[in-house]
Design an enzyme around this catalytic site. Sequence first.
Site, PDB file in Angstrom:
ATOM      1  N   TYR A 151       5.778  -4.491   4.502  1.00 49.03           N
ATOM      2  CA  TYR A 151       5.352  -4.070   3.160  1.00 49.03           C
ATOM      3  C   TYR A 151       5.440  -5.240   2.165  1.00 49.03           C
ATOM      4  O   TYR A 151       4.503  -5.504   1.421  1.00 49.03           O
ATOM      5  CB  TYR A 151       6.224  -2.903   2.711  1.00 49.03           C
ATOM      6  CG  TYR A 151       5.866  -2.313   1.367  1.00 49.03           C
ATOM      7  CD1 TYR A 151       4.779  -1.466   1.226  1.00 49.03           C
ATOM      8  CD2 TYR A 151       6.626  -2.599   0.233  1.00 49.03           C
ATOM      9  CE1 TYR A 151       4.449  -0.908  -0.012  1.00 49.03           C
ATOM     10  CE2 TYR A 151       6.315  -2.048  -0.997  1.00 49.03           C
ATOM     11  CZ  TYR A 151       5.230  -1.201  -1.115  1.00 49.03           C
ATOM     12  OH  TYR A 151       4.917  -0.654  -2.348  1.00 49.03           O
ATOM     13  N   LYS A 155       2.419  -7.125   0.107  1.00 48.36           N
ATOM     14  CA  LYS A 155       2.387  -7.168  -1.362  1.00 48.36           C
ATOM     15  C   LYS A 155       2.401  -8.616  -1.877  1.00 48.36           C
ATOM     16  O   LYS A 155       1.812  -8.917  -2.913  1.00 48.36           O
ATOM     17  CB  LYS A 155       3.563  -6.366  -1.930  1.00 48.36           C
ATOM     18  CG  LYS A 155       3.474  -4.865  -1.627  1.00 48.36           C
ATOM     19  CD  LYS A 155       2.218  -4.252  -2.218  1.00 48.36           C
ATOM     20  CE  LYS A 155       2.118  -2.761  -2.040  1.00 48.36           C
ATOM     21  NZ  LYS A 155       0.907  -2.174  -2.625  1.00 48.36           N
TER      22      LYS A 155
HETATM   23  P1  NAP Z   1       1.863   7.634  -2.892  1.00 45.06           P
HETATM   24  O1  NAP Z   1       2.434   8.635  -3.846  1.00 45.06           O
HETATM   25  O2  NAP Z   1       2.280   7.638  -1.458  1.00 45.06           O
HETATM   26  O3  NAP Z   1       0.267   7.709  -2.998  1.00 45.06           O
HETATM   27  C1  NAP Z   1      -0.544   6.882  -2.228  1.00 45.06           C
HETATM   28  C2  NAP Z   1      -1.942   7.459  -2.169  1.00 45.06           C
HETATM   29  O4  NAP Z   1      -2.717   6.586  -1.310  1.00 45.06           O
HETATM   30  C3  NAP Z   1      -1.980   8.858  -1.559  1.00 45.06           C
HETATM   31  O5  NAP Z   1      -2.924   9.662  -2.249  1.00 45.06           O
HETATM   32  C4  NAP Z   1      -2.419   8.574  -0.124  1.00 45.06           C
HETATM   33  O6  NAP Z   1      -3.135   9.629   0.483  1.00 45.06           O
HETATM   34  C5  NAP Z   1      -3.348   7.389  -0.328  1.00 45.06           C
HETATM   35  N1  NAP Z   1      -3.552   6.651   0.914  1.00 45.06           N
HETATM   36  C6  NAP Z   1      -2.634   6.351   1.864  1.00 45.06           C
HETATM   37  N2  NAP Z   1      -3.214   5.713   2.876  1.00 45.06           N
HETATM   38  C7  NAP Z   1      -4.539   5.618   2.578  1.00 45.06           C
HETATM   39  C8  NAP Z   1      -5.660   5.103   3.255  1.00 45.06           C
HETATM   40  N3  NAP Z   1      -5.555   4.536   4.456  1.00 45.06           N
HETATM   41  N4  NAP Z   1      -6.867   5.199   2.655  1.00 45.06           N
HETATM   42  C9  NAP Z   1      -7.001   5.778   1.455  1.00 45.06           C
HETATM   43  N5  NAP Z   1      -5.976   6.293   0.753  1.00 45.06           N
HETATM   44  C10 NAP Z   1      -4.752   6.229   1.323  1.00 45.06           C
HETATM   45  O7  NAP Z   1       2.156   6.142  -3.390  1.00 45.06           O
HETATM   46  P2  NAP Z   1       2.401   5.587  -4.866  1.00 45.06           P
HETATM   47  O8  NAP Z   1       3.856   5.517  -5.075  1.00 45.06           O
HETATM   48  O9  NAP Z   1       1.546   6.282  -5.846  1.00 45.06           O
HETATM   49  O10 NAP Z   1       1.895   4.074  -4.655  1.00 45.06           O
HETATM   50  C11 NAP Z   1       0.642   3.612  -5.122  1.00 45.06           C
HETATM   51  C12 NAP Z   1       0.627   2.098  -4.985  1.00 45.06           C
HETATM   52  O11 NAP Z   1       1.677   1.534  -5.768  1.00 45.06           O
HETATM   53  C13 NAP Z   1       0.849   1.607  -3.548  1.00 45.06           C
HETATM   54  O12 NAP Z   1       0.054   0.474  -3.305  1.00 45.06           O
HETATM   55  C14 NAP Z   1       2.303   1.240  -3.565  1.00 45.06           C
HETATM   56  O13 NAP Z   1       2.604   0.274  -2.573  1.00 45.06           O
HETATM   57  C15 NAP Z   1       2.460   0.691  -4.954  1.00 45.06           C
HETATM   58  N6  NAP Z   1       3.835   0.678  -5.432  1.00 45.06           N
HETATM   59  C16 NAP Z   1       4.540   1.845  -5.568  1.00 45.06           C
HETATM   60  C17 NAP Z   1       5.859   1.775  -6.008  1.00 45.06           C
HETATM   61  C18 NAP Z   1       6.682   3.008  -6.211  1.00 45.06           C
HETATM   62  O14 NAP Z   1       7.857   2.857  -6.534  1.00 45.06           O
HETATM   63  N7  NAP Z   1       6.163   4.210  -6.057  1.00 45.06           N
HETATM   64  C19 NAP Z   1       6.441   0.546  -6.300  1.00 45.06           C
HETATM   65  C20 NAP Z   1       5.692  -0.615  -6.137  1.00 45.06           C
HETATM   66  C21 NAP Z   1       4.388  -0.526  -5.703  1.00 45.06           C
HETATM   67  P3  NAP Z   1      -2.348  10.764   1.318  1.00 45.06           P
HETATM   68  O15 NAP Z   1      -1.595  11.558   0.314  1.00 45.06           O
HETATM   69  O16 NAP Z   1      -3.466  11.548   1.966  1.00 45.06           O
HETATM   70  O17 NAP Z   1      -1.481  10.041   2.293  1.00 45.06           O
END
Ligand code: NAP
Length: 243
Positions: A151, A155
């Site tokens: 991961y 990133k």
């Molecule tokens: P999340 O709640 O897990 O949401 C991710 C979304 O992406 C979900 O709707 C998921 O669909 C979709 N997804 C997963 N695999 C996919 C694929 N192969 N093709 C298309 N869509 C896909 O994650 P989040 O926390 O909102 O994170 C969003 C972004 O922010 C990510 O890039 C993550 O790495 C980054 N980020 C998050 C955090 C944090 O603390 N949350 C921190 C740093 C960075 P499904 O529901 O169908 O799986």
Amino acid sequence: MIALTGKTALVTGAARGIGRSIAETLVACGARVAIADLDLAAAEKTAEEIGEARGFACDVSDPAAVTMLVQAVEDAFGSLDILVNNAGITKDNLMARMKDEDWDAVMNVNLRSAFVATRAAQRGMMKRRWGRIINISSVVGIMGNKGQANYSASKAGLIGLTKSSAKELASRNILVNAIAPGFIQTAMTDKLPEEARAALTAAIPMGRLGEPRDIANAVAFLASDLASYITGQVLVVDGGMVM
Ligand code: NAP
């Protein structure tokens, strides 16, 4: 007030979490937004709930599907002005136990998808001499994290992609930036055990996890004309954790 009236945007992984909040905020600023997600029904439901938006099915780990998605959005909206590469997954494990397929899956969803989408979207943006590409990276791409070699490498890779794309595209007024969220309250962080969550919160000077809208507001700023002389940067949105 940020105005994106007349602009069109594509947000990947936008059915829920941070992506959904980004889509909502861009719509609130006046943009029309394509919500792409694995599950078409979920993407369409989110689109219906937030207004000027439309759902698209796309597994971003499939390069052909990503290229077709960009084309489909351009066909549906007439242009694609703002691309937000947000879809991301984790498959955490200590390196000794990390399987090759867990490395590949995370790289393909988090990093290769952003390269393919940027390659596809830049053609129309170049013709129109206007574009914004925002890659959702992470603080762990800057500082690394135990159990997240795949991961954090993906990133960190997004930051390199951001800077290279910014250099290639700046002369056409296509600005490319990354946002590095800290720990944001979503399904991704809900998976953390209570003990780990308490330790993380203690390491955040602001003393709380972020909200999806904290990231969405930063995206809206970078997408807008308020950020028209900013490119190749990484905006850290983390309550002061990394400084
Ligand atoms: P999340 O709640 O897990 O949401 C991710 C979304 O992406 C979900 O709707 C998921 O669909 C979709 N997804 C997963 N695999 C996919 C694929 N192969 N093709 C298309 N869509 C896909 O994650 P989040 O926390 O909102 O994170 C969003 C972004 O922010 C990510 O890039 C993550 O790495 C980054 N980020 C998050 C955090 C944090 O603390 N949350 C921190 C740093 C960075 P499904 O529901 O169908 O799986």
